[in-house]
Design an enzyme around this catalytic site. Sequence first.
Site, mmCIF file in Angstrom:
data_model
loop_
_atom_site.group_PDB
_atom_site.id
_atom_site.type_symbol
_atom_site.label_atom_id
_atom_site.label_comp_id
_atom_site.label_asym_id
_atom_site.label_seq_id
_atom_site.Cartn_x
_atom_site.Cartn_y
_atom_site.Cartn_z
ATOM 1 N N CYS A 148 0.850 -1.196 0.000
ATOM 2 C CA CYS A 148 0.000 0.000 0.000
ATOM 3 C C CYS A 148 0.884 1.244 0.000
ATOM 4 O O CYS A 148 2.074 1.177 0.271
ATOM 5 C CB CYS A 148 -0.876 0.001 1.234
ATOM 6 S SG CYS A 148 -1.760 -1.539 1.458
ATOM 7 N N ARG B 238 1.583 1.845 -5.782
ATOM 8 C CA ARG B 238 1.797 0.871 -4.705
ATOM 9 C C ARG B 238 0.516 0.141 -4.314
ATOM 10 O O ARG B 238 0.551 -0.856 -3.605
ATOM 11 C CB ARG B 238 2.351 1.576 -3.476
ATOM 12 C CG ARG B 238 3.740 2.111 -3.664
ATOM 13 C CD ARG B 238 4.250 2.639 -2.362
ATOM 14 N NE ARG B 238 4.411 1.572 -1.392
ATOM 15 C CZ ARG B 238 5.497 0.831 -1.257
ATOM 16 N NH1 ARG B 238 6.529 1.040 -2.022
ATOM 17 N NH2 ARG B 238 5.562 -0.116 -0.341
ATOM 18 N N TRP C 115 -4.042 -1.760 -1.191
ATOM 19 C CA TRP C 115 -4.097 -2.939 -2.055
ATOM 20 C C TRP C 115 -4.484 -4.066 -1.113
ATOM 21 O O TRP C 115 -3.713 -4.478 -0.262
ATOM 22 C CB TRP C 115 -2.730 -3.190 -2.675
ATOM 23 C CG TRP C 115 -2.709 -4.268 -3.703
ATOM 24 C CD1 TRP C 115 -3.019 -4.148 -5.029
ATOM 25 C CD2 TRP C 115 -2.347 -5.634 -3.514
ATOM 26 N NE1 TRP C 115 -2.878 -5.359 -5.659
ATOM 27 C CE2 TRP C 115 -2.465 -6.283 -4.768
ATOM 28 C CE3 TRP C 115 -1.938 -6.390 -2.416
ATOM 29 C CZ2 TRP C 115 -2.190 -7.635 -4.944
ATOM 30 C CZ3 TRP C 115 -1.668 -7.741 -2.597
ATOM 31 C CH2 TRP C 115 -1.790 -8.338 -3.852
ATOM 32 N N ASN D 59 0.647 -0.669 6.116
ATOM 33 C CA ASN D 59 1.067 -1.373 4.904
ATOM 34 C C ASN D 59 1.662 -2.703 5.351
ATOM 35 O O ASN D 59 2.629 -2.712 6.100
ATOM 36 C CB ASN D 59 2.126 -0.522 4.191
ATOM 37 C CG ASN D 59 2.798 -1.261 3.061
ATOM 38 O OD1 ASN D 59 2.282 -2.250 2.549
ATOM 39 N ND2 ASN D 59 3.969 -0.794 2.670
ATOM 40 N N GLY D 60 1.049 -3.822 4.949
ATOM 41 C CA GLY D 60 1.580 -5.125 5.340
ATOM 42 C C GLY D 60 0.495 -6.012 5.913
ATOM 43 O O GLY D 60 -0.689 -5.803 5.665
ATOM 44 N N GLU E 83 9.619 -13.361 -20.669
ATOM 45 C CA GLU E 83 9.381 -12.023 -20.117
ATOM 46 C C GLU E 83 8.374 -11.265 -20.989
ATOM 47 O O GLU E 83 7.499 -10.563 -20.481
ATOM 48 C CB GLU E 83 10.722 -11.268 -19.991
ATOM 49 C CG GLU E 83 10.630 -9.809 -19.594
ATOM 50 C CD GLU E 83 9.890 -9.553 -18.284
ATOM 51 O OE1 GLU E 83 9.592 -10.489 -17.550
ATOM 52 O OE2 GLU E 83 9.580 -8.369 -18.042
ATOM 53 N N HIS F 143 5.609 -31.262 -27.883
ATOM 54 C CA HIS F 143 5.403 -32.152 -26.733
ATOM 55 C C HIS F 143 4.114 -31.818 -25.997
ATOM 56 O O HIS F 143 3.949 -32.208 -24.837
ATOM 57 C CB HIS F 143 6.616 -32.087 -25.800
ATOM 58 C CG HIS F 143 7.872 -32.527 -26.484
ATOM 59 N ND1 HIS F 143 8.124 -33.829 -26.813
ATOM 60 C CD2 HIS F 143 8.920 -31.804 -26.971
ATOM 61 C CE1 HIS F 143 9.283 -33.917 -27.444
ATOM 62 N NE2 HIS F 143 9.791 -32.690 -27.566
ATOM 63 N N LYS G 147 2.667 -2.840 -7.532
ATOM 64 C CA LYS G 147 4.071 -2.731 -7.900
ATOM 65 C C LYS G 147 4.990 -3.527 -6.987
ATOM 66 O O LYS G 147 5.859 -4.244 -7.435
ATOM 67 C CB LYS G 147 4.476 -1.251 -7.885
ATOM 68 C CG LYS G 147 5.917 -0.998 -8.308
ATOM 69 C CD LYS G 147 6.130 -1.332 -9.763
ATOM 70 C CE LYS G 147 7.551 -1.130 -10.217
ATOM 71 N NZ LYS G 147 7.770 -1.838 -11.494
HETATM 72 O O1 M6R Z 1 10.476 -5.607 -6.933
HETATM 73 P P1 M6R Z 1 10.778 -6.963 -7.481
HETATM 74 O O2 M6R Z 1 11.682 -6.939 -8.648
HETATM 75 O O3 M6R Z 1 11.280 -7.917 -6.419
HETATM 76 O O4 M6R Z 1 9.381 -7.514 -7.973
HETATM 77 C C1 M6R Z 1 9.246 -8.811 -8.462
HETATM 78 C C2 M6R Z 1 7.943 -8.979 -9.209
HETATM 79 O O5 M6R Z 1 6.864 -8.718 -8.363
HETATM 80 C C3 M6R Z 1 7.850 -8.043 -10.428
HETATM 81 O O6 M6R Z 1 8.924 -8.233 -11.297
HETATM 82 C C4 M6R Z 1 6.539 -8.303 -11.197
HETATM 83 O O7 M6R Z 1 6.551 -9.574 -11.762
HETATM 84 C C5 M6R Z 1 6.352 -7.226 -12.258
HETATM 85 N N1 M6R Z 1 5.079 -6.609 -12.086
HETATM 86 C C6 M6R Z 1 6.355 -7.751 -13.641
HETATM 87 O O8 M6R Z 1 6.157 -6.746 -14.587
#
Ligand code: M6R
Length: 609
Positions: free
Chosen positions: A2, A27, A74, A100-101, A481, A504, A604
């Site tokens: 959050c 966030r 969130w 937050n948490g 990716e 496969h 995020k």
């Molecule tokens: O902050 P981080 O790199 O540890 O976050 C890891 C994932 O949550 C982050 O890469 C997520 O998969 C992205 N939203 C992908 O675009």
Amino acid sequence: MCGIAGYVGPRNAVEVVYDQLKRLEYRGYDSAGIAYRDNGNIAVIKRAGKLSELGKMLGEVPTDAHQAIAHSRWATHGAPTDINAHPHYDAFENVAIIHNGIIENYLDLRDELMSRGHTFHSQTDTEIAAHVIGEEYDKGVPLEEAVRLGVKRLRGAFAMVVVSKREEDKIVAVRNASPLVVGLGEHENLLASDIPALLPYTRRVVIVEENDIVVLTPERVRIVDGDGRDVPVVEQHIEWDIAAAERGGYEHFMLKEIHEQPQVIRQAIAGRIDEQGHVRLEHVFSEHVWSDIDRVNIIACGTAYHAGLMGKYLFEKLLRLPTDVYFSSEFRYGDPILSPKSLAIFVSQSGETADTLAALRLCKERRIRTLGIVNVVGSSIARECDRTIFTQAGPEISVASTKAYTAQVTVLTLLALYIAQIQETAGVRVKSWVDDLVRMPELAEKCLLLEPQIEQLCRRIKDTNLCFFLGRGADAYVAMEGALKFKEIAYIPTQEQPAGEMKHGPLALVQQGVVAIFGATDPYHVDKTMSNLKEVQARGGTILAITTENDSIMEKAAESTLKIPACSHPFLTALLSAIPYQLIAYHVARLNGHEIDQPRNLAKSVTVE
Ligand code: M6R
């Protein structure tokens, strides 16, 4: 996860914290609220939905409040409703808190409080924490003491901010495994869960340390530890340009961040390649340690995990160093077999991802060497790793990670070259890799020039209901990716794997109307990839190939071809191909009218498991 904000000082506090929340929307964004001082009471406004819903209520709020805290949520406990939105009061509305948490023992605490007659309005763990802190405050202690004692009864990972009716112009906050930053002003002080929310007001910041409690008044910032002892307030100066934390004229943060990648590569290598073409990494282990390492484990989530796959490819190919890549959430509960001579690398943009942090702590308990590849300076992973290399990509705001990936793979490449240099690994021509790396920003610029062609192409594929992302070698990892970006923001199901795996099983999914994007930038694999392309095409799939300017094979078969410049090392060409993938996801999402920077159900920074 959050966003949290706080302000105390002479300005219109509600306006300031609302502005801070706007800068933290990435966030968390399913509801939001503000607590502010009003005629000796703490008033609360809150609303489910986007921040703009809360914004509609601001007209009803007095403009003379000089103390406010705010939150964008969130959801973890309880649906995103008005009632579950933060702030929450204690039993007598003496204190209001935002959080937050997650409070892990909230059910036990709720039973305990209910047995003493407490009733609750929401389904949140935050309201339980408010009642716990309220109970302590009712004993007549100062707010910071109530927070310190209250937090001892809570288990979990959280950052919490509290204001009280009794103590005007005081904000108290505590950090426990969730980020918290203080902004220092003149006769005013601020709080936030992330630095961009402070930049319009100050560049003087203090990163709150684990378990510390911070007390803000307009004239002073005081920090005490979990035992109530004063600890030094260590100020840092943030050099970021404020525009770097904003959209800079682009329609979305994601697009801006995609376009920043040439500069991001420049920044990632800046100061790390000397005039002789040697890789210089500071603050990593001393040279003899590298010879002692017998295995590498790379641990990460999401995009960072995909960067880790690229790291594995390179470490094994260049260094012949056995490397495994783990999802953090699996690693931490998987009872991993860890050689005492191994190195654990934690890749994370935010440096706060809960599972990655937990995996790091597990490695530290087992006395394994740890190295962070992290973007956010001052983040938990950066601070807790034995050594950390920063990706230097600047703030990434869009939930869909783009520039962080490119920076992470660039840093992993530098690291592999650095080790090759120390070990004088046979067959690795560090200088030629370095020459490529230095050219990468210019080549990335060229990839961005494909955007108009990509936009046109996306008009043709935007209505598909299944998209394959295929490749071989490093191209397969970048395709994964690309698929993650596509599902995150285009919301179209994807199937991604090495192209050789198609027959496969996944080939059964191919029928008229499906799209297959083939990454085929490595000449070594092109013939084989071509065979896989034909298999899909024969069954009605529409083919798009990402290949190089030198290609004359794929373009003959694919319906559309995106040609990127080739590096001397195909691994780096594959890395460049991330750019067209990102632009494909972006333009399909945009053409389909989706939210780009805040995709549904995602946030995020995932600071809960
Ligand atoms: O902050 P981080 O790199 O540890 O976050 C890891 C994932 O949550 C982050 O890469 C997520 O998969 C992205 N939203 C992908 O675009």
